[in-house]
Scaffold this active site. Structure first.
Site, PDB file in Angstrom:
ATOM      1  N   CYS A 195     -14.216   5.002 -27.515  1.00 33.60           N
ATOM      2  CA  CYS A 195     -15.519   5.676 -27.596  1.00 33.60           C
ATOM      3  C   CYS A 195     -16.203   5.800 -26.253  1.00 33.60           C
ATOM      4  CB  CYS A 195     -16.393   4.933 -28.590  1.00 33.60           C
ATOM      5  SG  CYS A 195     -15.625   4.955 -30.201  1.00 33.60           S
ATOM      6  N   GLY A 238       0.759  -1.242   0.000  1.00 34.44           N
ATOM      7  CA  GLY A 238       0.000   0.000   0.000  1.00 34.44           C
ATOM      8  C   GLY A 238       0.785   1.286   0.000  1.00 34.44           C
ATOM      9  N   PRO A 249       4.782  -4.965  -0.806  1.00 35.63           N
ATOM     10  CA  PRO A 249       4.659  -3.776  -1.647  1.00 35.63           C
ATOM     11  C   PRO A 249       4.567  -4.137  -3.125  1.00 35.63           C
ATOM     12  CG  PRO A 249       6.944  -4.083  -0.999  1.00 35.63           C
ATOM     13  CD  PRO A 249       6.169  -5.216  -0.369  1.00 35.63           C
ATOM     14  N   GLY A 250       3.771  -3.406  -3.856  1.00 38.30           N
ATOM     15  CA  GLY A 250       3.684  -3.579  -5.302  1.00 38.30           C
ATOM     16  C   GLY A 250       4.027  -2.269  -5.970  1.00 38.30           C
ATOM     17  N   ARG A 257      -6.140   3.562 -15.225  1.00 39.04           N
ATOM     18  CA  ARG A 257      -6.187   4.221 -13.911  1.00 39.04           C
ATOM     19  C   ARG A 257      -6.885   5.585 -13.915  1.00 39.04           C
ATOM     20  NH1 ARG A 257      -2.644   5.535 -10.885  1.00 39.04           N
ATOM     21  NH2 ARG A 257      -3.604   4.668  -9.026  1.00 39.04           N
ATOM     22  N   TYR A 301     -10.049   5.465 -11.560  1.00 40.09           N
ATOM     23  CA  TYR A 301      -9.878   6.045 -10.216  1.00 40.09           C
ATOM     24  C   TYR A 301      -9.705   7.563 -10.241  1.00 40.09           C
ATOM     25  CZ  TYR A 301      -8.120   1.210  -9.744  1.00 40.09           C
ATOM     26  OH  TYR A 301      -7.938  -0.133  -9.809  1.00 40.09           O
TER      27      TYR A 301
HETATM   28  N1  LLP Z   1      -1.193  -7.044  -0.624  1.00 37.64           N
HETATM   29  C1  LLP Z   1      -2.510  -7.203  -0.878  1.00 37.64           C
HETATM   30  C2  LLP Z   1      -3.259  -8.214  -0.122  1.00 37.64           C
HETATM   31  C3  LLP Z   1      -3.142  -6.396  -1.837  1.00 37.64           C
HETATM   32  O1  LLP Z   1      -4.432  -6.545  -2.068  1.00 37.64           O
HETATM   33  C4  LLP Z   1      -2.387  -5.419  -2.548  1.00 37.64           C
HETATM   34  C5  LLP Z   1      -3.014  -4.580  -3.563  1.00 37.64           C
HETATM   35  C6  LLP Z   1      -1.014  -5.304  -2.265  1.00 37.64           C
HETATM   36  C7  LLP Z   1      -0.459  -6.128  -1.295  1.00 37.64           C
HETATM   37  C8  LLP Z   1      -0.124  -4.341  -2.984  1.00 37.64           C
HETATM   38  O2  LLP Z   1      -0.507  -3.025  -2.783  1.00 37.64           O
HETATM   39  P1  LLP Z   1       0.419  -1.837  -3.330  1.00 37.64           P
HETATM   40  O3  LLP Z   1       1.704  -1.871  -2.535  1.00 37.64           O
HETATM   41  O4  LLP Z   1       0.672  -2.065  -4.758  1.00 37.64           O
HETATM   42  O5  LLP Z   1      -0.379  -0.620  -3.085  1.00 37.64           O
HETATM   43  N2  LLP Z   1      -5.398  -1.173  -9.297  1.00 37.64           N
HETATM   44  C9  LLP Z   1      -5.244  -0.210  -8.226  1.00 37.64           C
HETATM   45  C10 LLP Z   1      -4.506  -0.784  -7.047  1.00 37.64           C
HETATM   46  C11 LLP Z   1      -5.130  -2.044  -6.493  1.00 37.64           C
HETATM   47  C12 LLP Z   1      -4.384  -2.644  -5.336  1.00 37.64           C
HETATM   48  C13 LLP Z   1      -4.931  -3.967  -4.957  1.00 37.64           C
HETATM   49  N3  LLP Z   1      -4.251  -4.624  -3.879  1.00 37.64           N
HETATM   50  C14 LLP Z   1      -4.557   1.027  -8.775  1.00 37.64           C
HETATM   51  O6  LLP Z   1      -4.280   1.085  -9.976  1.00 37.64           O
HETATM   52  O7  LLP Z   1      -4.339   2.000  -8.040  1.00 37.64           O
END
Ligand code: LLP
Length: 440
Positions: free
Chosen positions: A367, A262, A297-298, A335, A339
């Site tokens: 479109c 997150g 983290p992603g 995105r 969002y």
């Molecule tokens: N762990 C879990 C259980 C999750 O559901 C997620 C993301 C992460 C880790 C990684 O979160 P991050 O570090 O990337 O924030 N498509 C959306 C974001 C969806 C995130 C879903 N879960 C966007 O484009 O903002």
């Protein structure tokens, strides 16, 4: 709470956007460079739209994050949330760094196993793991399965017993905390579908410890994505730490605390927490508990490492409006449409970048009016065929693409040092109907 459309007056200038992104810079002749590689050359060779990633940025960010945790004295395990970008090259890079993987589907599990991640370094989260997916996880004996409900616990206990396996599980706790970001990606409130209610967690953990086939190893939480302040983390981790103490007080072992992902990034140069800040928050909550800490983290690892290259199809003038129509669209990067997300958009040509700016609406050709990348954005005059880079597109970009409007999936390019290579070919248009059949 939905994010309001940001005030254009507060937008960073092109110069400020580039200055804040160390992998990007302008060369007077070659234009915008990613790690020294001219993006114009990539667009010429591969066409547009094309995703381009900096390997150095991903690696650097991984080391920055783990370094901050080490400096804080935390025994940390990073499980890269592969949903952010599950390209083979990306998975390979993080596997080589020694990261684990956080997966949320059987498909992601298969992908990371195929990319060579050791099963012991895989965590599986998600609110609806199907029986076949859980079976796959058990057969490969993955490191940890995060359980999101009593119903799922019962299901996995049954499966593990049948298969003669022992499932290492963590309970994903819903701490009922609002992470404060976009409503659609906030996950830790009681009304969100994720995790086990805080009030039920201790009882369920004790129950799990009695089940055959189940080894409870700890607790997990994930409060949301693109989190821009540390306060919600602090509150969630405190609740988790309290729960660790409660469980241990009842004689139940708790080895691992999975703090989720997150961590937000400054898409608009807005203040965002640092890894050091996050490390401090983790340390404050867990320092005297002797737990193994996992984070997932992603976005933070890959978001700033990617751009989406696009070309201007045409510039449409209308009363009081300048529409810059790109060849990239919401099917590529969803995105902004999904969002109201803000992404920096900068010209590739240094000459374009030096011109005075005027407001423009930047759109794709799909479109739908929602196919809008930016409104009232200060941009120079951009002629037909001019190129732009849409910034911070490394996370939740390509993975959320679709072929809507029969638009093939874009190509992907990898920049490593001063070299680049195609890591995914542009989808051939024939692929759009290759698996279709006329009814018998
Ligand atoms: N762990 C879990 C259980 C999750 O559901 C997620 C993301 C992460 C880790 C990684 O979160 P991050 O570090 O990337 O924030 N498509 C959306 C974001 C969806 C995130 C879903 N879960 C966007 O484009 O903002």
């Amino acid at each position: 709470m939905l994010a309001a459309i940001p005030d254009p007056a507060a937008d960073p200038s092109l110069r400020d956007l580039i200055a804040a992104r160390p992998n990007l810079k302008y060369d007077a002749m070659a234009g915008l460079l990613l790690d020294g590689v001219p993006l114009a050359g990539i667009a010429d060779a591969v066409g547009t739209p094309t995703w381009v990633y900096s390997a150095a940025a991903m690696r650097g960010r991984y080391r920055h994050l783990t370094g901050a945790m080490t400096d804080a004295g935390i025994d940390l395990h990073v499980h890269y949330a592969v949903k952010a970008n599950d390209g083979r090259a990306v998975l390979d890079l993080f596997n080589r760094q020694g990261a684990g993987a956080d997966v949320v589907s059987g498909g992601e599990l298969r992908k990371v196993l195929n990319a060579g991640f050791p099963a012991s370094r895989i965590v599986y989260s998600g609110v609806g793991k199907a029986e076949a997916e859980l079976r796959l996880a058990l057969e490969h004996d993955i490191g940890q399965i995060n359980i999101e409900s009593a119903e799922e616990l019962a299901m996995i206990a049954g499966l593990a017993t049948t298969l003669g396996r022992q499932a290492r599980i963590a309970l994903r706790v819903n701490p009922d905390i609002d992470a404060g970001g976009n409503d659609k990606i906030t996950t830790g409130r009681a009304t969100d579908k994720f995790g086990i209610a805080y009030s039920d967690a201790a009882m369920l953990y004790a129950h799990a410890a009695t089940l055959p086939g189940i080894t409870p190893v700890g607790l997990a939480t994930h409060i949301g994505s693109q989190v821009l302040t540390l306060a919600p983390y602090r509150a969630a981790f405190r609740r988790l730490a309290d729960l660790v103490v409660t469980l241990r007080g009842r004689g139940l072992p708790v080895e691992t605390v999975d703090c989720g992902g997150g961590l937000g990034i400054p898409y608009r140069n807005e203040p965002a927490p640092s890894p050091t800040g996050l490390a401090g928050t983790i340390k404050a909550a867990f320092h005297n508990l002797d737990v193994r800490v996992v984070i997932e983290p992603g976005r933070w690892l890959v978001g700033p490492a990617g751009v989406l290259l696009a070309s201007v199809v045409l510039v449409k003038q209308a009363p009081g409006m300048r529409f810059i129509v790109l060849d990239a669209a919401m099917n590529d990067l969803v995105r902004p449409a999904m969002y109201d997300a803000w992404h920096g958009i900068v010209p590739i040509s240094a000459i374009d970048a030096a011109q005075p700016t005027q407001p423009a609406t930047v759109v794709g050709p799909v479109c739908e009016s929602g196919d809008t990348f930016a409104r009232s954005r200060q941009l120079p005059p951009l002629a037909r065929n001019a190129r732009v880079a849409i910034l911070d597109a490394g996370a939740y970009g390509v993975v959320m693409s679709s072929t809507y409007n029969a638009r093939p999936l874009a190509a992907e390019v990898w920049v490593e040092g001063d070299r680049w290579s195609v890591i995914r070919d542009r989808q051939p248009v024939e692929a759009l109907w290759a698996r279709e059949h006329l009814p018998a």
